[in-house]
Design an enzyme around this catalytic site. Structure first.
Site, PDB file in Angstrom:
ATOM      1  N   GLY A 149      62.466 -15.056 -58.986  1.00 35.19           N
ATOM      2  CA  GLY A 149      62.659 -16.504 -59.135  1.00 35.19           C
ATOM      3  C   GLY A 149      61.498 -17.291 -58.560  1.00 35.19           C
ATOM      4  O   GLY A 149      61.702 -18.269 -57.843  1.00 35.19           O
TER       5      GLY A 149
ATOM      6  N   ILE B 153      60.880 -22.263 -53.407  1.00 37.99           N
ATOM      7  CA  ILE B 153      60.681 -21.363 -52.261  1.00 37.99           C
ATOM      8  C   ILE B 153      60.026 -20.055 -52.706  1.00 37.99           C
ATOM      9  O   ILE B 153      59.115 -19.548 -52.033  1.00 37.99           O
ATOM     10  CB  ILE B 153      62.045 -21.113 -51.566  1.00 37.99           C
ATOM     11  CG1 ILE B 153      62.546 -22.412 -50.905  1.00 37.99           C
ATOM     12  CG2 ILE B 153      61.937 -19.984 -50.548  1.00 37.99           C
ATOM     13  CD1 ILE B 153      63.987 -22.350 -50.383  1.00 37.99           C
TER      14      ILE B 153
ATOM     15  N   ASP C  25      66.303 -12.129 -66.525  1.00 37.89           N
ATOM     16  CA  ASP C  25      67.480 -12.714 -65.877  1.00 37.89           C
ATOM     17  C   ASP C  25      67.966 -11.731 -64.818  1.00 37.89           C
ATOM     18  O   ASP C  25      68.390 -10.614 -65.146  1.00 37.89           O
ATOM     19  CB  ASP C  25      68.552 -12.936 -66.957  1.00 37.89           C
ATOM     20  CG  ASP C  25      69.862 -13.452 -66.399  1.00 37.89           C
ATOM     21  OD1 ASP C  25      70.017 -13.538 -65.160  1.00 37.89           O
ATOM     22  OD2 ASP C  25      70.749 -13.783 -67.215  1.00 37.89           O
ATOM     23  N   VAL C  26      67.941 -12.143 -63.561  1.00 37.05           N
ATOM     24  CA  VAL C  26      68.295 -11.206 -62.485  1.00 37.05           C
ATOM     25  C   VAL C  26      69.763 -10.765 -62.538  1.00 37.05           C
ATOM     26  O   VAL C  26      70.129  -9.763 -61.930  1.00 37.05           O
ATOM     27  CB  VAL C  26      67.995 -11.764 -61.071  1.00 37.05           C
ATOM     28  CG1 VAL C  26      66.509 -12.030 -60.883  1.00 37.05           C
ATOM     29  CG2 VAL C  26      68.833 -12.997 -60.754  1.00 37.05           C
TER      30      VAL C  26
ATOM     31  N   SER D  72      70.788 -18.249 -46.786  1.00 35.09           N
ATOM     32  CA  SER D  72      70.818 -19.694 -46.555  1.00 35.09           C
ATOM     33  C   SER D  72      71.532 -20.018 -45.252  1.00 35.09           C
ATOM     34  O   SER D  72      72.370 -19.225 -44.780  1.00 35.09           O
ATOM     35  CB  SER D  72      71.587 -20.364 -47.703  1.00 35.09           C
ATOM     36  OG  SER D  72      71.795 -21.725 -47.429  1.00 35.09           O
TER      37      SER D  72
ATOM     38  N   TYR E 161      79.068 -21.023 -54.062  1.00 30.89           N
ATOM     39  CA  TYR E 161      77.694 -20.691 -53.650  1.00 30.89           C
ATOM     40  C   TYR E 161      77.641 -20.066 -52.257  1.00 30.89           C
ATOM     41  O   TYR E 161      76.984 -19.044 -52.050  1.00 30.89           O
ATOM     42  CB  TYR E 161      76.865 -21.974 -53.707  1.00 30.89           C
ATOM     43  CG  TYR E 161      75.467 -21.910 -53.155  1.00 30.89           C
ATOM     44  CD1 TYR E 161      74.419 -21.387 -53.920  1.00 30.89           C
ATOM     45  CD2 TYR E 161      75.164 -22.404 -51.884  1.00 30.89           C
ATOM     46  CE1 TYR E 161      73.125 -21.360 -53.421  1.00 30.89           C
ATOM     47  CE2 TYR E 161      73.873 -22.383 -51.387  1.00 30.89           C
ATOM     48  CZ  TYR E 161      72.845 -21.858 -52.154  1.00 30.89           C
ATOM     49  OH  TYR E 161      71.564 -21.830 -51.666  1.00 30.89           O
TER      50      TYR E 161
ATOM     51  N   LYS F 102      75.819 -16.479 -50.449  1.00 32.19           N
ATOM     52  CA  LYS F 102      74.774 -16.455 -49.423  1.00 32.19           C
ATOM     53  C   LYS F 102      75.220 -15.657 -48.212  1.00 32.19           C
ATOM     54  O   LYS F 102      74.429 -14.936 -47.604  1.00 32.19           O
ATOM     55  CB  LYS F 102      74.392 -17.899 -49.057  1.00 32.19           C
ATOM     56  CG  LYS F 102      73.719 -18.641 -50.207  1.00 32.19           C
ATOM     57  CD  LYS F 102      72.381 -17.992 -50.534  1.00 32.19           C
ATOM     58  CE  LYS F 102      71.832 -18.311 -51.890  1.00 32.19           C
ATOM     59  NZ  LYS F 102      70.504 -17.723 -52.133  1.00 32.19           N
TER      60      LYS F 102
ATOM     61  N   THR G 192      67.879 -27.163 -45.457  1.00 33.68           N
ATOM     62  CA  THR G 192      67.757 -27.943 -46.692  1.00 33.68           C
ATOM     63  C   THR G 192      66.277 -28.162 -46.987  1.00 33.68           C
ATOM     64  O   THR G 192      65.571 -28.825 -46.223  1.00 33.68           O
ATOM     65  CB  THR G 192      68.514 -29.280 -46.585  1.00 33.68           C
ATOM     66  OG1 THR G 192      69.881 -28.986 -46.288  1.00 33.68           O
ATOM     67  CG2 THR G 192      68.443 -30.053 -47.888  1.00 33.68           C
TER      68      THR G 192
HETATM   69  P1  NAD Z   1      64.538 -23.529 -57.251  1.00 28.48           P
HETATM   70  O1  NAD Z   1      65.548 -23.978 -58.244  1.00 28.48           O
HETATM   71  O2  NAD Z   1      63.211 -24.167 -57.266  1.00 28.48           O
HETATM   72  O3  NAD Z   1      64.310 -21.971 -57.352  1.00 28.48           O
HETATM   73  C1  NAD Z   1      65.251 -21.066 -57.831  1.00 28.48           C
HETATM   74  C2  NAD Z   1      64.516 -20.103 -58.713  1.00 28.48           C
HETATM   75  O4  NAD Z   1      65.412 -19.076 -59.168  1.00 28.48           O
HETATM   76  C3  NAD Z   1      63.977 -20.805 -59.963  1.00 28.48           C
HETATM   77  O5  NAD Z   1      62.641 -20.433 -60.148  1.00 28.48           O
HETATM   78  C4  NAD Z   1      64.864 -20.297 -61.064  1.00 28.48           C
HETATM   79  O6  NAD Z   1      64.252 -20.250 -62.319  1.00 28.48           O
HETATM   80  C5  NAD Z   1      65.186 -18.909 -60.541  1.00 28.48           C
HETATM   81  N1  NAD Z   1      66.374 -18.361 -61.189  1.00 28.48           N
HETATM   82  C6  NAD Z   1      67.579 -18.963 -61.330  1.00 28.48           C
HETATM   83  N2  NAD Z   1      68.394 -18.162 -62.027  1.00 28.48           N
HETATM   84  C7  NAD Z   1      67.680 -17.054 -62.326  1.00 28.48           C
HETATM   85  C8  NAD Z   1      67.979 -15.876 -63.034  1.00 28.48           C
HETATM   86  N3  NAD Z   1      69.189 -15.677 -63.582  1.00 28.48           N
HETATM   87  N4  NAD Z   1      67.023 -14.932 -63.155  1.00 28.48           N
HETATM   88  C9  NAD Z   1      65.802 -15.119 -62.619  1.00 28.48           C
HETATM   89  N5  NAD Z   1      65.463 -16.218 -61.942  1.00 28.48           N
HETATM   90  C10 NAD Z   1      66.397 -17.165 -61.802  1.00 28.48           C
HETATM   91  O7  NAD Z   1      65.231 -23.699 -55.842  1.00 28.48           O
HETATM   92  P2  NAD Z   1      64.854 -23.048 -54.424  1.00 28.48           P
HETATM   93  O8  NAD Z   1      65.411 -23.957 -53.420  1.00 28.48           O
HETATM   94  O9  NAD Z   1      63.422 -22.679 -54.353  1.00 28.48           O
HETATM   95  O10 NAD Z   1      65.762 -21.750 -54.433  1.00 28.48           O
HETATM   96  C11 NAD Z   1      65.287 -20.462 -54.092  1.00 28.48           C
HETATM   97  C12 NAD Z   1      66.328 -19.743 -53.279  1.00 28.48           C
HETATM   98  O11 NAD Z   1      66.454 -20.388 -52.018  1.00 28.48           O
HETATM   99  C13 NAD Z   1      67.731 -19.736 -53.893  1.00 28.48           C
HETATM  100  O12 NAD Z   1      68.297 -18.458 -53.748  1.00 28.48           O
HETATM  101  C14 NAD Z   1      68.467 -20.745 -53.054  1.00 28.48           C
HETATM  102  O13 NAD Z   1      69.849 -20.469 -52.992  1.00 28.48           O
HETATM  103  C15 NAD Z   1      67.807 -20.535 -51.721  1.00 28.48           C
HETATM  104  N6  NAD Z   1      67.985 -21.642 -50.794  1.00 28.48           N
HETATM  105  C16 NAD Z   1      67.528 -22.886 -51.088  1.00 28.48           C
HETATM  106  C17 NAD Z   1      67.709 -23.914 -50.190  1.00 28.48           C
HETATM  107  C18 NAD Z   1      67.231 -25.308 -50.444  1.00 28.48           C
HETATM  108  O14 NAD Z   1      67.648 -26.209 -49.709  1.00 28.48           O
HETATM  109  N7  NAD Z   1      66.382 -25.542 -51.416  1.00 28.48           N
HETATM  110  C19 NAD Z   1      68.345 -23.664 -48.991  1.00 28.48           C
HETATM  111  C20 NAD Z   1      68.811 -22.398 -48.728  1.00 28.48           C
HETATM  112  C21 NAD Z   1      68.615 -21.383 -49.632  1.00 28.48           C
HETATM  113  C1  RM4 Z   2      71.283 -24.502 -49.433  1.00 25.07           C
HETATM  114  C2  RM4 Z   2      71.790 -25.587 -48.519  1.00 25.07           C
HETATM  115  C3  RM4 Z   2      71.115 -26.847 -48.918  1.00 25.07           C
HETATM  116  C4  RM4 Z   2      71.336 -27.103 -50.387  1.00 25.07           C
HETATM  117  C5  RM4 Z   2      70.887 -25.916 -51.193  1.00 25.07           C
HETATM  118  C6  RM4 Z   2      71.178 -26.067 -52.652  1.00 25.07           C
HETATM  119  O1  RM4 Z   2      71.810 -23.263 -49.161  1.00 25.07           O
HETATM  120  O2  RM4 Z   2      73.187 -25.699 -48.665  1.00 25.07           O
HETATM  121  O3  RM4 Z   2      71.600 -27.920 -48.156  1.00 25.07           O
HETATM  122  O4  RM4 Z   2      70.601 -28.235 -50.759  1.00 25.07           O
HETATM  123  O5  RM4 Z   2      71.531 -24.770 -50.763  1.00 25.07           O
END
Ligand code: NAD
Ligand code: RM4
Length: 254
Positions: free
Chosen positions: A13, A18, A64-65, A144, A157, A161, A189
């Site tokens: 992803g 991230i 698709d993962v 997360s 969700y 996590k 976040t």
């Molecule tokens: P993002 O939406 O930018 O990144 C998510 C990525 O996963 C995208 O590139 C998307 O295309 C990819 N993805 C989604 N479904 C997929 C699939 N079926 N197969 C392959 N790729 C797929 O958002 P992000 O915040 O960078 O999220 C990355 C990770 O970080 C996620 O697992 C999210 O739960 C976790 N996370 C994010 C936050 C936050 O606040 N942004 C906080 C805690 C954890």
């Molecule tokens: C994270 C956390 C963040 C939220 C993202 C989508 O795990 O809950 O607050 O914005 O997910």
């Protein structure tokens, strides 16, 4: 000092957010990087360019993962390109914010399949390759802060996590004898696509910012250093651990 010189890192992803920041951060530290992406080929290309800027090699594989075949294909293609896999960062995830009582079955099931099942298959495929190679490795699941605390619109969700962190704990035991370390990264976040709509609500965004002792929400690049640390030999005695990277939000009760 470059912490990942000579290593091959794979990140799921990674066309945005991230995952992209971690992939580029790994390259900055000397790694060749294979990325998985779902659909966004322009984003994947930007990530590749960001890796190559650091003089490292990069490939992008679409998939698709949630499909177990994606994991075996991704690892096989990474090995074909770079000869080995030293580090897996299982990052792909979705969070379609939704209320609990009327959660559609498909929303729940898709979130489980992408986040938890996808993470399982990816980490398992990487582990199989690392065991075959015989020189250890590092597996990082992007879990997360939501593994530790709830969210009203995240009932589908947060269990994924918590599950990913639990997966890293059990895998750390299963793989310790092979010198493979398994840890989870717990972002707070972080401003990315995943929460763009949710944080478009000004009141919610202000509230979330106000919870952070360091005074701001995170940006994807905040996650690169912690991921590189867990991937590197600096963390050689760290396994089964969770690294919270949230600006202090979790501990901020009052
Ligand atoms: P993002 O939406 O930018 O990144 C998510 C990525 O996963 C995208 O590139 C998307 O295309 C990819 N993805 C989604 N479904 C997929 C699939 N079926 N197969 C392959 N790729 C797929 O958002 P992000 O915040 O960078 O999220 C990355 C990770 O970080 C996620 O697992 C999210 O739960 C976790 N996370 C994010 C936050 C936050 O606040 N942004 C906080 C805690 C954890
Ligand atoms: C994270 C956390 C963040 C939220 C993202 C989508 O795990 O809950 O607050 O914005 O997910």
């Amino acid at each position: 000092m470059k912490l990942l010189e000579g290593k091959t890192v794979v990140v799921t992803g990674a066309s945005t957010g991230i995952g992209r920041a971690i992939a580029i951060g790994a390259a900055e530290h000397g790694a060749d990087v294979a990325i998985n992406y779902a659909r966004d080929s322009a984003g994947a290309e930007q990530c590749i360019a960001g890796i190559e800027v650091h003089g490292r090699r990069a490939i992008a594989i679409r998939g698709d993962v949630a499909d177990p075949a994606t994991a075996t294909d991704f690892i096989a293609r990474a090995v074909e390109a770079f000869g080995k896999v030293d580090v897996m960062v299982s990052n792909a995830g979705i969070c379609p914010f939704h209320s609990f009582l009327d959660m559609p079955v498909e929303t729940f099931e898709r979130t489980m399949r992408v986040n938890l099942h996808g993470g399982f298959y990816m980490c398992q495929a990487a582990a199989r390759q690392m065991v075959k190679q015989g020189h250890g490795g590092s597996i990082i699941a992007v879990s997360s802060i939501s593994a530790l605390v709830g969210g009203e619109y995240q009932t589908h969700y947060t269990p994924t996590k918590a599950g990913l962190h639990s997966l890293m704990q059990s895998a750390a035991i299963a793989l310790g004898r092979h010198g493979i370390r398994c840890n989870s990264l717990l972002p707070g976040t972080i401003l990315t696509e995943i929460n763009k709509d949710d944080l478009a609500d000004e009141a919610k965004r202000k509230y979330m910012e106000g919870r952070v002792p360091l005074g701001r929400l995170g940006v994807p690049e905040d996650m690169a250093g912690p991921a590189v640390f867990l991937a590197s030999d600096m963390a050689r005695y760290v396994t089964g651990a969770a690294l919270l990277v949230d600006g202090g939000a979790f501990v901020n009760l009052q």
